[in-house]
Design a protein around this motif. Structure first.
Motif, mmCIF file in Angstrom:
data_model
loop_
_atom_site.group_PDB
_atom_site.id
_atom_site.type_symbol
_atom_site.label_atom_id
_atom_site.label_comp_id
_atom_site.label_asym_id
_atom_site.label_seq_id
_atom_site.Cartn_x
_atom_site.Cartn_y
_atom_site.Cartn_z
ATOM 1 N N ASP A 250 -48.475 -37.154 24.371
ATOM 2 C CA ASP A 250 -47.267 -37.700 25.002
ATOM 3 C C ASP A 250 -46.358 -36.538 25.405
ATOM 4 N N ASN A 251 -46.834 -35.748 26.363
ATOM 5 C CA ASN A 251 -46.026 -34.675 26.938
ATOM 6 C C ASN A 251 -46.135 -34.752 28.457
ATOM 7 N N ALA A 252 -45.397 -33.894 29.144
ATOM 8 C CA ALA A 252 -45.344 -33.976 30.604
ATOM 9 C C ALA A 252 -46.733 -33.840 31.227
ATOM 10 N N PRO A 280 -58.048 -30.404 38.901
ATOM 11 C CA PRO A 280 -57.274 -31.476 39.536
ATOM 12 C C PRO A 280 -56.471 -30.924 40.707
ATOM 13 N N SER A 281 -56.305 -31.744 41.726
ATOM 14 C CA SER A 281 -55.521 -31.322 42.886
ATOM 15 C C SER A 281 -54.493 -32.401 43.231
ATOM 16 N N PRO A 282 -53.202 -32.054 43.222
ATOM 17 C CA PRO A 282 -52.648 -30.749 42.859
ATOM 18 C C PRO A 282 -52.753 -30.504 41.371
ATOM 19 N N ALA A 283 -52.439 -29.270 40.974
ATOM 20 C CA ALA A 283 -52.519 -28.923 39.557
ATOM 21 C C ALA A 283 -51.544 -29.764 38.756
ATOM 22 N N LEU A 284 -51.919 -30.051 37.507
ATOM 23 C CA LEU A 284 -51.061 -30.844 36.632
ATOM 24 C C LEU A 284 -49.830 -30.044 36.222
ATOM 25 N N THR A 285 -48.705 -30.747 36.084
ATOM 26 C CA THR A 285 -47.501 -30.078 35.628
ATOM 27 C C THR A 285 -47.630 -29.715 34.156
ATOM 28 N N THR A 286 -47.045 -28.602 33.784
ATOM 29 C CA THR A 286 -46.998 -28.212 32.367
ATOM 30 C C THR A 286 -45.564 -27.991 31.913
ATOM 31 N N ASP A 287 -44.600 -28.444 32.717
ATOM 32 C CA ASP A 287 -43.193 -28.244 32.377
ATOM 33 C C ASP A 287 -42.870 -28.900 31.048
ATOM 34 N N GLY A 288 -42.300 -28.121 30.145
ATOM 35 C CA GLY A 288 -41.853 -28.665 28.865
ATOM 36 C C GLY A 288 -42.949 -28.851 27.847
ATOM 37 N N ALA A 289 -44.212 -28.643 28.216
ATOM 38 C CA ALA A 289 -45.314 -28.816 27.268
ATOM 39 C C ALA A 289 -45.505 -27.532 26.464
ATOM 40 N N ALA A 290 -45.782 -27.698 25.189
ATOM 41 C CA ALA A 290 -45.980 -26.535 24.323
ATOM 42 C C ALA A 290 -47.240 -25.779 24.724
ATOM 43 N N ARG A 291 -47.120 -24.460 24.877
ATOM 44 C CA ARG A 291 -48.270 -23.633 25.243
ATOM 45 C C ARG A 291 -48.854 -22.976 24.010
ATOM 46 N N GLY A 292 -50.164 -22.788 24.048
ATOM 47 C CA GLY A 292 -50.856 -22.097 22.979
ATOM 48 C C GLY A 292 -51.566 -23.039 22.030
ATOM 49 N N CYS A 293 -52.890 -22.837 21.863
ATOM 50 C CA CYS A 293 -53.647 -23.602 20.879
ATOM 51 C C CYS A 293 -54.976 -22.908 20.618
ATOM 52 N N ALA A 294 -55.565 -23.247 19.474
ATOM 53 C CA ALA A 294 -56.920 -22.788 19.136
ATOM 54 C C ALA A 294 -57.817 -24.006 19.246
ATOM 55 N N PRO A 295 -58.454 -24.231 20.370
ATOM 56 C CA PRO A 295 -59.160 -25.487 20.618
ATOM 57 C C PRO A 295 -60.337 -25.716 19.698
#
Length: 349
Positions: A250-252, A280-295
């Motif tokens: 549940d993030n942007a 995906p086209s256009p690229a998905l927004t990542t505004d406000g989403a936490a960056r960084g993970c160990a998948p």
């Protein structure tokens, strides 16, 4: 000598009128003189219906008449609070700015209505379909609903049948009960809710708080964009005769992904079955989403530098360039752990 006799008589007449029925607008009470502002005539539509100014919340409509601006201020505050539609009810002939002329015309129109003669108005509405609640706002003139609004309700009584109506009024000192009775008589097949809002000269400074409390009491709320709940974050991923499920974040970025569904894409194998990716086209927004993970296997991510979606089939070290947007439920990732590309259909549950 006649001039000296005339002055006391005029003063007596004005104060008598105010005592009979104060209003915030016409006639104004002695403690709150009427303002000189006059509504713009606009480009009224005399031959057809008028279109309310739209808001984002189509459940409510605010109808109001106002000469000096007090009722209009209340109407606009309701409209802003609820983000709803609004329309001004205007007389066919604008009212004179001259106070004495206004008093005389108001008395004549109220007397005419008692005989069944309603003054002409410029405003009409084709229908009220789709509105759950209609707000009716007006100044109180000599204890009665302002005549333009009486004319409007008289002309639209049939269209308002079955509708819920909420009354709000402005007044120098008069109560609202008489005008509420007029509304019920004019629209006998509508439901005029019992709780009405009256703003007098002494309570106008508290307008914002009183309107907010009143709207809460009658259950009128602003509609906010839907926030996905747990179930709406679920998606199905189908390939061949197999369907697995995933739960999005549940993030942007997750909500942007959900807004693109359904999708049919080919997941390209990358780095020897470490991950399956697509762009995906256009690229998905990542505004406000936490960056960084160990998948971990089953994590759905965005690799920000390239803008691709990556579904991990194997664990991978932490990367600040990854944004997690979801995860395959259970052991469903096993369906994608195959050599080569995989064609899938992704849709919301």
């Amino acid at each position: 000598m006649k001039k000296f006799l005339l002055i006391p008589f005029l003063l007596f007449a004005v104060f008598s009128m105010a005592a009979c029925g104060g209003s915030d607008e016409e006639p104004s009470s002695p403690e709150q003189p009427g303002m000189s502002g006059q509504p713009d005539d606009g480009d009224g539509n005399d031959d057809g219906s008028d279109t309310p100014a739209p808001g984002g919340n189509g459940r409510y409509l605010v109808l109001y008449c106002s000469r000096t601006g007090h009722t209009e201020g209340a109407a606009q505050m309701i409209r802003t609070t609820l983000d709803c539609d609004i329309l001004e009810v205007e007389p066919q002939v604008p009212y004179d700015n001259d106070y004495s002329s206004m008093l005389s015309r108001a008395q004549e129109e109220l007397a005419g209505i008692r005989r069944g003669n309603y003054p002409a108005i410029r405003t009409s509405v084709e229908d009220f379909d789709g509105y759950d609640l209609i707000f009716i706002g007006y100044p109180i003139w000599h204890g009665s609903m302002a005549t333009p609004m009486q004319s409007f309700l008289h002309e639209h009584a049939g269209k308002l049948a079955g509708k819920r109506i909420a009354l709000f009024a402005t007044s120098g000192s008069s109560g609202i009960s008489a005008s509420a009775g007029e509304a019920r008589s004019l629209c006998p097949d509508a439901t005029v809710i019992e709780r009405a809002l009256l703003l007098t000269s002494s309570t106008l400074p508290q307008m914002e708080g009183r309107i907010s409390a009143w709207l809460d009491e009658i259950g009128a709320v602003r509609e906010e964009p839907d926030t996905p709940d747990a179930s709406s974050l679920k998606v199905n991923i189908s390939t061949g005769d197999r369907t697995i499920t995933a739960t999005m974040e549940d993030n942007a970025a997750g909500r942007d992904f959900l807004s693109r569904l359904p999708l049919e894409v080919t997941l390209n194998d990358y780095n020897r079955m470490t991950e399956k990716i697509f762009y995906p086209s256009p690229a998905l927004t990542t505004d406000g989403a936490a960056r960084g993970c160990a998948p971990e296997p089953g994590d759905i991510t965005i690799y920000v530098p390239w803008g691709n979606v990556a579904i991990f089939c194997k664990s991978w070290p932490h990367s600040n360039d990854l944004v997690k947007i979801g995860r395959i439920d259970g052991n469903g990732i096993d369906v994608l752990i195959v050599e080569g590309d995989v064609h899938v259909r992704i849709e919301r549950q």
